[in-house]
Design a protein around this motif. Sequence first.
Motif, PDB file in Angstrom:
ATOM      1  N   MET A   1       0.829  -1.197   0.000  1.00  0.00           N
ATOM      2  CA  MET A   1       0.000   0.000   0.000  1.00  0.00           C
ATOM      3  C   MET A   1       0.869   1.255   0.000  1.00  0.00           C
ATOM      4  SD  MET A   1      -3.043   1.268  -0.086  1.00  0.00           S
ATOM      5  CE  MET A   1      -4.193  -0.036   0.363  1.00  0.00           C
ATOM      6  N   ALA A   2       1.950   1.236   0.763  1.00  0.00           N
ATOM      7  CA  ALA A   2       2.839   2.403   0.842  1.00  0.00           C
ATOM      8  C   ALA A   2       3.510   2.692  -0.496  1.00  0.00           C
ATOM      9  CB  ALA A   2       3.893   2.183   1.930  1.00  0.00           C
ATOM     10  N   ILE A   3       4.011   1.660  -1.161  1.00  0.00           N
ATOM     11  CA  ILE A   3       4.680   1.884  -2.447  1.00  0.00           C
ATOM     12  C   ILE A   3       3.679   2.301  -3.516  1.00  0.00           C
ATOM     13  CG2 ILE A   3       4.608  -0.480  -3.372  1.00  0.00           C
ATOM     14  CD1 ILE A   3       7.708   1.733  -3.480  1.00  0.00           C
ATOM     15  N   LEU A   4       2.450   1.822  -3.418  1.00  0.00           N
ATOM     16  CA  LEU A   4       1.405   2.263  -4.352  1.00  0.00           C
ATOM     17  C   LEU A   4       1.103   3.744  -4.154  1.00  0.00           C
ATOM     18  CD1 LEU A   4      -1.014  -0.807  -4.184  1.00  0.00           C
ATOM     19  CD2 LEU A   4       0.123   0.031  -6.257  1.00  0.00           C
TER      20      LEU A   4
ATOM     21  N   GLY B   1      -0.997  -5.982 -12.197  1.00  0.00           N
ATOM     22  CA  GLY B   1      -1.240  -7.418 -12.186  1.00  0.00           C
ATOM     23  C   GLY B   1      -0.234  -8.154 -11.336  1.00  0.00           C
ATOM     24  N   HIS B   2      -0.169  -9.453 -11.548  1.00  0.00           N
ATOM     25  CA  HIS B   2       0.707 -10.335 -10.765  1.00  0.00           C
ATOM     26  C   HIS B   2       1.747 -10.934 -11.709  1.00  0.00           C
ATOM     27  CE1 HIS B   2       1.512 -12.672  -7.121  1.00  0.00           C
ATOM     28  NE2 HIS B   2       1.720 -13.717  -7.900  1.00  0.00           N
ATOM     29  N   TYR B   3       3.012 -10.849 -11.303  1.00  0.00           N
ATOM     30  CA  TYR B   3       4.107 -11.284 -12.173  1.00  0.00           C
ATOM     31  C   TYR B   3       4.599 -12.661 -11.754  1.00  0.00           C
ATOM     32  CZ  TYR B   3       8.440 -11.039 -14.872  1.00  0.00           C
ATOM     33  OH  TYR B   3       9.461 -11.286 -15.765  1.00  0.00           O
ATOM     34  N   GLY B   4       4.757 -13.524 -12.740  1.00  0.00           N
ATOM     35  CA  GLY B   4       5.299 -14.855 -12.480  1.00  0.00           C
ATOM     36  C   GLY B   4       4.231 -15.837 -12.083  1.00  0.00           C
TER      37      GLY B   4
ATOM     38  N   ASP C   1       5.102   7.639 -13.417  1.00  0.00           N
ATOM     39  CA  ASP C   1       4.848   6.748 -14.557  1.00  0.00           C
ATOM     40  C   ASP C   1       5.543   5.409 -14.318  1.00  0.00           C
ATOM     41  OD1 ASP C   1       3.911   5.866 -16.959  1.00  0.00           O
ATOM     42  OD2 ASP C   1       5.472   6.833 -18.166  1.00  0.00           O
ATOM     43  N   ILE C   2       5.093   4.700 -13.260  1.00  0.00           N
ATOM     44  CA  ILE C   2       5.667   3.408 -12.899  1.00  0.00           C
ATOM     45  C   ILE C   2       4.524   2.433 -12.647  1.00  0.00           C
ATOM     46  CG2 ILE C   2       7.075   2.132 -11.239  1.00  0.00           C
ATOM     47  CD1 ILE C   2       8.550   4.702 -10.600  1.00  0.00           C
ATOM     48  N   ASP C   3       4.587   1.277 -13.280  1.00  0.00           N
ATOM     49  CA  ASP C   3       3.599   0.229 -13.042  1.00  0.00           C
ATOM     50  C   ASP C   3       4.055  -0.647 -11.873  1.00  0.00           C
ATOM     51  OD1 ASP C   3       1.989   1.044 -15.126  1.00  0.00           O
ATOM     52  OD2 ASP C   3       2.938  -0.279 -16.584  1.00  0.00           O
ATOM     53  N   ILE C   4       3.095  -1.099 -11.074  1.00  0.00           N
ATOM     54  CA  ILE C   4       3.387  -1.973  -9.942  1.00  0.00           C
ATOM     55  C   ILE C   4       2.817  -3.362 -10.234  1.00  0.00           C
ATOM     56  CG2 ILE C   4       3.139  -2.342  -7.461  1.00  0.00           C
ATOM     57  CD1 ILE C   4       4.706   0.174  -8.130  1.00  0.00           C
TER      58      ILE C   4
ATOM     59  N   SER D   1     -10.772  -4.667  -1.893  1.00  0.00           N
ATOM     60  CA  SER D   1     -11.325  -3.460  -2.513  1.00  0.00           C
ATOM     61  C   SER D   1     -10.398  -2.245  -2.428  1.00  0.00           C
ATOM     62  CB  SER D   1     -12.681  -3.128  -1.883  1.00  0.00           C
ATOM     63  OG  SER D   1     -12.554  -2.905  -0.489  1.00  0.00           O
ATOM     64  N   HIS D   2      -9.672  -2.085  -1.331  1.00  0.00           N
ATOM     65  CA  HIS D   2      -8.840  -0.890  -1.182  1.00  0.00           C
ATOM     66  C   HIS D   2      -7.663  -0.863  -2.152  1.00  0.00           C
ATOM     67  CE1 HIS D   2     -10.296   0.274   3.143  1.00  0.00           C
ATOM     68  NE2 HIS D   2     -11.285  -0.009   2.321  1.00  0.00           N
ATOM     69  N   PHE D   3      -7.215  -2.016  -2.619  1.00  0.00           N
ATOM     70  CA  PHE D   3      -6.116  -2.046  -3.585  1.00  0.00           C
ATOM     71  C   PHE D   3      -6.619  -1.833  -5.009  1.00  0.00           C
ATOM     72  CE2 PHE D   3      -4.247  -4.292   0.018  1.00  0.00           C
ATOM     73  CZ  PHE D   3      -2.985  -3.729   0.072  1.00  0.00           C
ATOM     74  N   GLN D   4      -7.889  -2.055  -5.223  1.00  0.00           N
ATOM     75  CA  GLN D   4      -8.438  -1.964  -6.579  1.00  0.00           C
ATOM     76  C   GLN D   4      -8.556  -0.526  -7.077  1.00  0.00           C
ATOM     77  OE1 GLN D   4     -12.089  -4.185  -6.187  1.00  0.00           O
ATOM     78  NE2 GLN D   4     -11.019  -6.136  -5.878  1.00  0.00           N
ATOM     79  N   LYS D   5      -8.360   0.454  -6.177  1.00  0.00           N
ATOM     80  CA  LYS D   5      -8.475   1.866  -6.583  1.00  0.00           C
ATOM     81  C   LYS D   5      -7.211   2.373  -7.284  1.00  0.00           C
ATOM     82  CE  LYS D   5      -6.913   3.700  -2.100  1.00  0.00           C
ATOM     83  NZ  LYS D   5      -7.288   4.520  -0.921  1.00  0.00           N
ATOM     84  N   PHE D   6      -6.139   1.588  -7.248  1.00  0.00           N
ATOM     85  CA  PHE D   6      -4.874   2.021  -7.859  1.00  0.00           C
ATOM     86  C   PHE D   6      -4.794   1.508  -9.299  1.00  0.00           C
ATOM     87  CE2 PHE D   6      -3.946   1.961  -3.287  1.00  0.00           C
ATOM     88  CZ  PHE D   6      -3.389   3.226  -3.111  1.00  0.00           C
TER      89      PHE D   6
END
Length: 534
Positions: free
Chosen positions: A255-258, A291-294, A265-268, A281-286
């Motif tokens: 949450m902090a890095i988001l 997505g998820h890598y790997g 202009d950085i994708d997480i 739900s709280h993460f879906q606002k970013f």
Amino acid sequence: MQNNNQYKTTYNEVNECSARGACSISPAIVALEELSLSFLQQIAYYMLKLEECGANNKNIKLEITQIIASMVSVNEFSENQLYSIILKEYYILQETLRIYSDICQKQNLPRKLLNRQIKFNEKTNLSKAIALGEKIFFAKYQKTSTKQKNMVSILVIILKSVSLNLIKLNDFGKFHNNTFHELLETLNLFNSKNIDSENLISQIDKLSKLDNELQHEISKQLISTFGEISKVKVSHSTRKGKAILVSGNNFFDLMAILEDTKDKDIDIYTHSNLLITHALSHFQKFDHLKGHYGDTTENCILDFATFPGAILLTKNSRGNSEYFYRGRLFSNDYIVPDGVIKLSDNNYDEVIESALNAKGFSKGKIKNDTNLGFNKDEILNQFENICKRVNNGEIRRLYIVGFDAHSEVQKEYFKELFSKLKDDEFVISFSYESFKDNVLTVNVGNYVPIAMSVLKLLFDKLAITDNRITFFFTTCDVMTISGIIRLKNLDAKNIYMNECAPTSVNPSVYTTLCETYNIKTTTTPENDLKNIRV
């Protein structure tokens, strides 16, 4: 169709420890861990004495808990890292002993010192520390049976799980003092000259119950803090641009890095057990949480090597690191692996700068999405229907499949097992999917507390003691082992477990675990189903 030997051969070819080139923990690491545990046992004795005097120091409590929790990844540590932990323990022991002595003097109480001394001080070097650990190890176990020694190892595994969950709960501003007290009592148990097997089993059972309670509390705090879970599709695709990979278990770090990158202009991308955050739900606002890598959690070497940006290992991570990642891996964890840059004061500026300076993804890559999460009302209705069908005999056997071990051989195992299901058999799977009508998949991203809360919904309606229920476990982490023991103590009848890699659990310890708690090792789907159906 593979026979049992073929399954084992395949497992040995593809399991993580083989891929990493190390399938056992080095004797030096074992010796240092023994020395570390010895210090913890002495600290526990004096902390219990301080409790009797009414003294309380939350900082020391957290420090001790964090040290034990960090030992979950002991096979990832270098000798120097473990030595630095031992030095911390030495200073904590000196401080705890000093406080205890001062209180005894002020309250005119007799000092009851532990008749146990380790010839260690701040000038003791690494090689001497290893020698001390070896001496403690051999003195401790030379008159101990193999089974009893293994039961001690199982108790230490549960200690690690409890400590890890205490730290996770502390992230939410909660700390179970009663559970910490039991942790101290367990460590102090080892200060006795003789510990019989009954005491060991009793303490293992007690701690696994407390661990289960911690899991449920973490699940409640997670939903309360980060919002309800919903059913979502999680992208595994990537797109062109700068990126940061966030791996591990800590939701607050993500949450902090988001928040820190929302105007950049950085994708997480998430990794490992942070997959579940996409369903909260709280993460879906970013919008920049892409997505998820790997595809793996435990074996992340390939994922880290191929990710073209900065990588943040969150607190309580259990990921691997290698020296060739130097300069791209960051962490604010208590113990930072070799080759990882330690962050301070939760400042992520270095991570962001590294991401901006990295090449990033030159082009995107399309991959299949993952179905994640669940709708609570929907799952309740599904469980209600399943329980009715079990009770009226329409479902004669119910199989509950645990987390995805991210092993090709395990995927093939369950693919074959699902194909051999009879019409009167049903599977609830927390990992492997199937389009069969008698397989219900509830993907919670390998996040144990949420899985525990889902199972509670089921077993509020169905007796866990029902002989028609069979559990399958494919992972061997400390929380899985703690959960299995809790299930057996609740009188769950049928539990199958995949054979653990030596880096996770010593083979002799695994054998004792299975014999003590009547756990069966998976062989082939055909053979296992045959035995279950008898």
